[in-house]
Design a protein around this motif. Structure first.
Motif, PDB file in Angstrom:
ATOM      1  N   VAL A   1     -25.172  81.373  96.421  1.00  0.00           N
ATOM      2  CA  VAL A   1     -24.481  80.104  96.651  1.00  0.00           C
ATOM      3  C   VAL A   1     -25.121  79.474  97.877  1.00  0.00           C
ATOM      4  O   VAL A   1     -25.181  80.087  98.955  1.00  0.00           O
ATOM      5  CB  VAL A   1     -22.961  80.317  96.865  1.00  0.00           C
ATOM      6  CG1 VAL A   1     -22.267  78.996  97.150  1.00  0.00           C
ATOM      7  CG2 VAL A   1     -22.346  81.010  95.648  1.00  0.00           C
ATOM      8  N   LEU A   2     -25.600  78.248  97.726  1.00  0.00           N
ATOM      9  CA  LEU A   2     -26.423  77.597  98.756  1.00  0.00           C
ATOM     10  C   LEU A   2     -25.626  76.908  99.860  1.00  0.00           C
ATOM     11  O   LEU A   2     -24.573  76.320  99.602  1.00  0.00           O
ATOM     12  CB  LEU A   2     -27.334  76.563  98.094  1.00  0.00           C
ATOM     13  CG  LEU A   2     -28.348  77.100  97.088  1.00  0.00           C
ATOM     14  CD1 LEU A   2     -29.075  75.949  96.398  1.00  0.00           C
ATOM     15  CD2 LEU A   2     -29.343  78.019  97.776  1.00  0.00           C
ATOM     16  N   THR A   3     -26.163  76.962 101.064  1.00  0.00           N
ATOM     17  CA  THR A   3     -25.621  76.193 102.195  1.00  0.00           C
ATOM     18  C   THR A   3     -26.396  74.890 102.377  1.00  0.00           C
ATOM     19  O   THR A   3     -25.993  74.044 103.159  1.00  0.00           O
ATOM     20  CB  THR A   3     -25.707  76.989 103.518  1.00  0.00           C
ATOM     21  OG1 THR A   3     -27.073  77.295 103.779  1.00  0.00           O
ATOM     22  CG2 THR A   3     -24.887  78.250 103.458  1.00  0.00           C
ATOM     23  N   ILE A   4     -27.512  74.774 101.672  1.00  0.00           N
ATOM     24  CA  ILE A   4     -28.343  73.569 101.715  1.00  0.00           C
ATOM     25  C   ILE A   4     -28.639  73.158 100.273  1.00  0.00           C
ATOM     26  O   ILE A   4     -28.603  73.994  99.372  1.00  0.00           O
ATOM     27  CB  ILE A   4     -29.678  73.816 102.462  1.00  0.00           C
ATOM     28  CG1 ILE A   4     -30.507  74.887 101.734  1.00  0.00           C
ATOM     29  CG2 ILE A   4     -29.429  74.202 103.914  1.00  0.00           C
ATOM     30  CD1 ILE A   4     -31.937  75.004 102.203  1.00  0.00           C
ATOM     31  N   PRO A   5     -28.952  71.882 100.032  1.00  0.00           N
ATOM     32  CA  PRO A   5     -29.350  71.509  98.681  1.00  0.00           C
ATOM     33  C   PRO A   5     -30.768  72.029  98.405  1.00  0.00           C
ATOM     34  O   PRO A   5     -31.605  72.089  99.304  1.00  0.00           O
ATOM     35  CB  PRO A   5     -29.308  69.977  98.701  1.00  0.00           C
ATOM     36  CG  PRO A   5     -29.466  69.600 100.132  1.00  0.00           C
ATOM     37  CD  PRO A   5     -28.905  70.740 100.936  1.00  0.00           C
ATOM     38  N   LEU A   6     -31.016  72.417  97.172  1.00  0.00           N
ATOM     39  CA  LEU A   6     -32.341  72.897  96.786  1.00  0.00           C
ATOM     40  C   LEU A   6     -32.642  72.373  95.389  1.00  0.00           C
ATOM     41  O   LEU A   6     -31.959  72.744  94.424  1.00  0.00           O
ATOM     42  CB  LEU A   6     -32.392  74.423  96.811  1.00  0.00           C
ATOM     43  CG  LEU A   6     -33.734  75.067  96.520  1.00  0.00           C
ATOM     44  CD1 LEU A   6     -34.794  74.640  97.536  1.00  0.00           C
ATOM     45  CD2 LEU A   6     -33.610  76.579  96.515  1.00  0.00           C
ATOM     46  N   GLY A   7     -33.629  71.465  95.312  1.00  0.00           N
ATOM     47  CA  GLY A   7     -33.932  70.837  94.028  1.00  0.00           C
ATOM     48  C   GLY A   7     -32.703  70.108  93.528  1.00  0.00           C
ATOM     49  O   GLY A   7     -32.106  69.314  94.243  1.00  0.00           O
ATOM     50  N   SER A   8     -32.280  70.420  92.311  1.00  0.00           N
ATOM     51  CA  SER A   8     -31.109  69.761  91.725  1.00  0.00           C
ATOM     52  C   SER A   8     -29.804  70.488  92.039  1.00  0.00           C
ATOM     53  O   SER A   8     -28.740  70.066  91.607  1.00  0.00           O
ATOM     54  CB  SER A   8     -31.289  69.660  90.207  1.00  0.00           C
ATOM     55  OG  SER A   8     -31.411  70.963  89.647  1.00  0.00           O
ATOM     56  N   ILE A   9     -29.870  71.561  92.822  1.00  0.00           N
ATOM     57  CA  ILE A   9     -28.668  72.330  93.156  1.00  0.00           C
ATOM     58  C   ILE A   9     -28.086  71.807  94.476  1.00  0.00           C
ATOM     59  O   ILE A   9     -28.764  71.819  95.504  1.00  0.00           O
ATOM     60  CB  ILE A   9     -28.967  73.836  93.283  1.00  0.00           C
ATOM     61  CG1 ILE A   9     -29.634  74.361  92.008  1.00  0.00           C
ATOM     62  CG2 ILE A   9     -27.678  74.606  93.569  1.00  0.00           C
ATOM     63  CD1 ILE A   9     -30.116  75.790  92.120  1.00  0.00           C
ATOM     64  N   PRO A  10     -26.831  71.354  94.446  1.00  0.00           N
ATOM     65  CA  PRO A  10     -26.218  70.826  95.684  1.00  0.00           C
ATOM     66  C   PRO A  10     -25.732  71.938  96.604  1.00  0.00           C
ATOM     67  O   PRO A  10     -25.685  73.114  96.220  1.00  0.00           O
ATOM     68  CB  PRO A  10     -25.027  70.018  95.146  1.00  0.00           C
ATOM     69  CG  PRO A  10     -24.620  70.767  93.910  1.00  0.00           C
ATOM     70  CD  PRO A  10     -25.922  71.276  93.309  1.00  0.00           C
ATOM     71  N   VAL A  11     -25.343  71.567  97.803  1.00  0.00           N
ATOM     72  CA  VAL A  11     -24.676  72.493  98.723  1.00  0.00           C
ATOM     73  C   VAL A  11     -23.467  73.085  97.988  1.00  0.00           C
ATOM     74  O   VAL A  11     -22.718  72.357  97.329  1.00  0.00           O
ATOM     75  CB  VAL A  11     -24.218  71.778 100.007  1.00  0.00           C
ATOM     76  CG1 VAL A  11     -23.341  72.682 100.857  1.00  0.00           C
ATOM     77  CG2 VAL A  11     -25.413  71.289 100.803  1.00  0.00           C
ATOM     78  N   GLY A  12     -23.314  74.390  98.042  1.00  0.00           N
ATOM     79  CA  GLY A  12     -22.218  75.053  97.355  1.00  0.00           C
ATOM     80  C   GLY A  12     -22.523  75.399  95.910  1.00  0.00           C
ATOM     81  O   GLY A  12     -21.752  76.099  95.258  1.00  0.00           O
ATOM     82  N   GLY A  13     -23.678  74.910  95.422  1.00  0.00           N
ATOM     83  CA  GLY A  13     -24.082  75.223  94.058  1.00  0.00           C
ATOM     84  C   GLY A  13     -24.728  76.601  93.984  1.00  0.00           C
ATOM     85  O   GLY A  13     -25.117  77.185  94.998  1.00  0.00           O
ATOM     86  N   GLU A  14     -24.841  77.108  92.769  1.00  0.00           N
ATOM     87  CA  GLU A  14     -25.416  78.435  92.558  1.00  0.00           C
ATOM     88  C   GLU A  14     -26.833  78.355  92.027  1.00  0.00           C
ATOM     89  O   GLU A  14     -27.143  77.522  91.174  1.00  0.00           O
ATOM     90  CB  GLU A  14     -24.585  79.225  91.543  1.00  0.00           C
ATOM     91  CG  GLU A  14     -23.250  79.675  92.042  1.00  0.00           C
ATOM     92  CD  GLU A  14     -22.535  80.585  91.052  1.00  0.00           C
ATOM     93  OE1 GLU A  14     -22.984  80.720  89.892  1.00  0.00           O
ATOM     94  OE2 GLU A  14     -21.515  81.161  91.450  1.00  0.00           O
ATOM     95  N   MET A  15     -27.667  79.237  92.539  1.00  0.00           N
ATOM     96  CA  MET A  15     -28.967  79.470  91.924  1.00  0.00           C
ATOM     97  C   MET A  15     -28.945  80.890  91.389  1.00  0.00           C
ATOM     98  O   MET A  15     -28.221  81.746  91.888  1.00  0.00           O
ATOM     99  CB  MET A  15     -30.130  79.199  92.880  1.00  0.00           C
ATOM    100  CG  MET A  15     -30.285  80.101  94.040  1.00  0.00           C
ATOM    101  SD  MET A  15     -31.603  79.592  95.197  1.00  0.00           S
ATOM    102  CE  MET A  15     -33.017  79.370  94.160  1.00  0.00           C
ATOM    103  N   LYS A  16     -29.734  81.111  90.329  1.00  0.00           N
ATOM    104  CA  LYS A  16     -29.715  82.408  89.671  1.00  0.00           C
ATOM    105  C   LYS A  16     -31.142  82.879  89.459  1.00  0.00           C
ATOM    106  O   LYS A  16     -32.053  82.087  89.220  1.00  0.00           O
ATOM    107  CB  LYS A  16     -29.005  82.301  88.329  1.00  0.00           C
ATOM    108  CG  LYS A  16     -28.784  83.650  87.645  1.00  0.00           C
ATOM    109  CD  LYS A  16     -27.989  83.500  86.375  1.00  0.00           C
ATOM    110  CE  LYS A  16     -26.533  83.596  86.732  1.00  0.00           C
ATOM    111  NZ  LYS A  16     -25.679  83.750  85.541  1.00  0.00           N
ATOM    112  N   ALA A  17     -31.308  84.198  89.559  1.00  0.00           N
ATOM    113  CA  ALA A  17     -32.618  84.807  89.342  1.00  0.00           C
ATOM    114  C   ALA A  17     -32.431  86.168  88.691  1.00  0.00           C
ATOM    115  O   ALA A  17     -31.355  86.766  88.746  1.00  0.00           O
ATOM    116  CB  ALA A  17     -33.382  84.945  90.655  1.00  0.00           C
TER     117      ALA A  17
END
Length: 134
Positions: free
Chosen positions: A91-107
């Motif tokens: 869960v991000l504290t910064i925006p990354l690409g199309s993922i906003p703050v608070g959004g999830e990235m998955k790997a």
């Protein structure tokens, strides 16, 4: 049946999920530890890290992630090596690409941990991130 080394890897992942400092991960690594991260969406080139660099990367991660979760799908032990297949969610504290703050990235990770004296001496990461746009 889980081996002692698999239990160490499991404890290590729990610490990664809950850490507040890179000092917490140092307990799991041999002083001569090295890690290789193979190229992926975030790390464009093969990257080799010693323990000092691993701790610095952990501290950087703490600034980017509010939370992270490791779901182990498979774990295998062979001699002094543990191999895991993991679904990682951050869960991000910064925006990354199309993922906003608070959004999830998955790997999806495959990780190889080699041990010496009950500590991680070598680690290899094969990380595959879901697309997150630009």
């Amino acid at each position: 049946m889980q081996t002692d080394l698999q239990a160490i890897v499991s404890a290590f992942l729990t610490v990664l999920e809950n850490r507040t400092s890179s000092d917490e991960i140092e307990l799991f690594y041999h002083p001569d530890a090295s890690q290789i991260e193979y190229p992926n969406t975030l790390t464009k080139n093969l990257t080799k890290r010693d323990l000092k660099e691993l701790k610095a990367a952990s501290d950087r991660g703490l600034k980017v992630l509010q939370k992270e979760k490791y779901e182990v799908l498979h774990s295998y032990a062979y001699g002094n090596t543990v191999i895991i297949e993991v679904v990682w969610t951050g869960v991000l504290t910064i925006p990354l690409g199309s993922i906003p703050v608070g959004g999830e990235m998955k790997a999806y990770f495959a990780q190889f941990f080699e041990f010496m004296d009950g500590k991680i001496i070598r680690q290899r990461n094969y990380d595959c991130f879901e697309p997150f746009g630009s």
